[in-house]
Write a protein that holds these residues in place. Sequence first.
Motif, short mmCIF file in Angstrom:
data_model
loop_
_atom_site.label_atom_id
_atom_site.label_comp_id
_atom_site.label_asym_id
_atom_site.label_seq_id
_atom_site.Cartn_x
_atom_site.Cartn_y
_atom_site.Cartn_z
N TYR A 110 56.32 35.61 33.56
CA TYR A 110 57.00 36.69 32.84
C TYR A 110 57.94 36.14 31.77
CZ TYR A 110 60.60 40.31 32.17
OH TYR A 110 61.51 41.18 31.64
N ARG A 111 58.78 35.18 32.15
CA ARG A 111 59.73 34.67 31.15
C ARG A 111 59.04 33.82 30.08
NH1 ARG A 111 61.59 31.72 35.98
NH2 ARG A 111 61.08 29.50 35.80
N THR A 112 57.87 33.29 30.42
CA THR A 112 57.12 32.48 29.46
C THR A 112 56.31 33.33 28.50
OG1 THR A 112 56.97 30.64 31.02
CG2 THR A 112 55.37 30.67 29.23
N SER A 113 55.65 34.37 29.01
CA SER A 113 54.71 35.14 28.18
C SER A 113 55.32 36.39 27.56
CB SER A 113 53.49 35.53 29.02
OG SER A 113 53.87 36.38 30.09
N CYS A 114 56.45 36.84 28.07
CA CYS A 114 57.03 38.09 27.59
C CYS A 114 58.27 37.91 26.72
CB CYS A 114 57.37 39.00 28.78
SG CYS A 114 55.92 39.50 29.73
N PHE A 115 58.64 36.66 26.47
CA PHE A 115 59.80 36.37 25.62
C PHE A 115 59.41 35.28 24.62
CE2 PHE A 115 61.44 38.13 29.51
CZ PHE A 115 62.49 38.95 29.09
N PRO A 116 59.93 35.37 23.38
CA PRO A 116 59.58 34.36 22.38
C PRO A 116 59.92 32.94 22.80
CG PRO A 116 60.64 36.25 21.36
CD PRO A 116 60.78 36.44 22.84
N THR A 117 61.07 32.76 23.45
CA THR A 117 61.51 31.45 23.94
C THR A 117 62.19 31.61 25.28
OG1 THR A 117 63.74 31.51 23.00
CG2 THR A 117 61.96 30.73 21.55
N ILE A 118 62.34 30.51 25.99
CA ILE A 118 63.05 30.56 27.27
C ILE A 118 64.50 30.97 27.06
CG2 ILE A 118 63.67 28.11 27.26
CD1 ILE A 118 62.67 30.24 30.33
N THR A 119 65.08 30.62 25.92
CA THR A 119 66.46 31.01 25.62
C THR A 119 66.58 32.53 25.53
OG1 THR A 119 66.89 28.95 24.44
CG2 THR A 119 68.36 30.80 23.96
N ASP A 120 65.56 33.18 24.96
CA ASP A 120 65.57 34.64 24.89
C ASP A 120 65.56 35.25 26.28
OD1 ASP A 120 65.42 35.22 21.96
OD2 ASP A 120 63.61 34.03 22.13
N PHE A 121 64.76 34.66 27.19
CA PHE A 121 64.77 35.17 28.56
C PHE A 121 66.13 34.98 29.20
CE2 PHE A 121 64.77 33.96 33.04
CZ PHE A 121 64.44 35.19 33.61
N TYR A 122 66.69 33.79 29.10
CA TYR A 122 67.99 33.54 29.71
C TYR A 122 69.04 34.50 29.17
CZ TYR A 122 66.36 29.13 31.80
OH TYR A 122 65.69 28.19 32.55
N ASN A 123 69.04 34.74 27.88
CA ASN A 123 70.02 35.67 27.30
C ASN A 123 69.85 37.07 27.87
OD1 ASN A 123 71.16 33.68 25.70
ND2 ASN A 123 69.91 34.16 23.90
N ALA A 124 68.59 37.50 28.01
CA ALA A 124 68.33 38.83 28.58
C ALA A 124 68.76 38.89 30.04
CB ALA A 124 66.84 39.17 28.44
N PHE A 125 68.49 37.81 30.78
CA PHE A 125 68.86 37.77 32.20
C PHE A 125 70.38 37.77 32.37
CE2 PHE A 125 70.00 35.32 36.01
CZ PHE A 125 69.35 36.04 36.99
N PHE A 126 71.07 36.92 31.62
CA PHE A 126 72.53 36.86 31.73
C PHE A 126 73.15 38.20 31.34
CE2 PHE A 126 72.09 32.09 30.60
CZ PHE A 126 71.81 31.78 31.93
N LYS A 127 72.57 38.86 30.34
CA LYS A 127 73.07 40.18 29.92
C LYS A 127 72.86 41.21 31.02
CE LYS A 127 72.73 43.44 26.02
NZ LYS A 127 72.43 44.68 26.75
N LEU A 128 71.67 41.20 31.63
CA LEU A 128 71.41 42.14 32.72
C LEU A 128 72.40 41.95 33.85
CD1 LEU A 128 68.17 43.37 34.26
CD2 LEU A 128 69.69 42.10 35.75
N ILE A 129 72.66 40.69 34.23
CA ILE A 129 73.60 40.41 35.32
C ILE A 129 75.00 40.91 34.96
CG2 ILE A 129 74.77 38.57 36.61
CD1 ILE A 129 71.90 39.11 37.51
N SER A 130 75.42 40.67 33.72
CA SER A 130 76.78 41.06 33.31
C SER A 130 76.97 42.57 33.30
CB SER A 130 77.09 40.50 31.91
OG SER A 130 76.33 41.16 30.91
N GLU A 131 75.86 43.32 33.19
CA GLU A 131 75.93 44.78 33.15
C GLU A 131 75.53 45.42 34.47
OE1 GLU A 131 73.33 45.68 29.93
OE2 GLU A 131 74.78 45.11 28.36
N SER A 132 75.27 44.62 35.49
CA SER A 132 74.77 45.13 36.77
C SER A 132 75.87 45.14 37.83
CB SER A 132 73.62 44.26 37.25
OG SER A 132 74.12 43.00 37.71
N LYS A 133 75.50 45.60 38.99
CA LYS A 133 76.44 45.62 40.12
C LYS A 133 76.77 44.21 40.61
CE LYS A 133 72.88 46.11 43.72
NZ LYS A 133 72.37 46.96 44.82
#
Length: 309
Positions: A110-133
């Motif tokens: 998922y993070r390899t095929s659905c994001f332009p770079t691994i950095t884009d995945f990490y940024n999305a993941f860190f953002k999700l965590i920061s906005e989650s419970k």
Amino acid sequence: MNVGIPHGIMLHHFSSEKHITGQGAITGEELKSIIKFYGKNRLVSANTWLEKAKNNTLNDEICLTFDDALLSQYEVALPILESYGLTAFWFIYSSVLEGQYEILEIYRKYRTSCFPTITDFYNAFFKLISESKFSASVSKSLRNYNKNSYLKQFSFYSDDDRKFRYIRDVSLGTKSYTEAMALMLKKDGIDISKFSEDLWLNKEHVVQLAEKGHVIGLHSHTHPTALSQLPASIQEDEYKKNNQVLSKLANTKISTVAHPNNSYNQNTLQILENLGVKVGFCSNMSKSEHSSLEFPREDHSNIIKAITK
């Protein structure tokens, strides 16, 4: 790299026209360059290496090892091994052979095929965590995080790799991490069944590998991210089930193991000894002295760096 001691070469993902290119994946040509780098005198087939290890007669021999029951290994790497007359160790977690999913492998695709770079995945993941419970508990946990010491034995990890793995394994743990990732997959409309069709070996592949003379080894049943943190009884269930499935398919007694995520403790080693396992591999080269269940392995990425310098 410490190339003067007997050890394994640790291989995982392979890329091709069919199998995606991504973090940690190498091509068939890169595998050929690794084989040529060591040469026929040092790089030996798995059965030869195993017998020498059991008899304590290893000098500086190297062997090839594949972790995680990946289809790309069979379709990309196996033909290359055959062209060189080599066999390898195949360390297989067995849940995927019985129709289950190993969710971490799905996350990797998922993070390899659905994001332009691994950095884009990490940024999305860190953002999700920061906005989650999970935001408050993760922020508190990260106060104890040190990017210079966490997983320092894996020199090929980036700062974001380390932070992500710390949040995944320490701050969240399996249950909460799975919940967080489920939110991301749902948001992107991922159908796990279809998404995972090209990821893993099946039972017939394992049978064929054994018939071709490759060494089939344990890697736990479900591939926990932190097996050493599990109670001894659950560790035992993981390896007993793994052993049961693989020994039937390989039609032989299983005597080797690779510790998933390098996670094991004294309970693990005792369980493996009780199962008749004689030789095991770690996931790095950090141990200068080791038992027969803790042989070191060099990650392919470090070898490729040395070749291309």
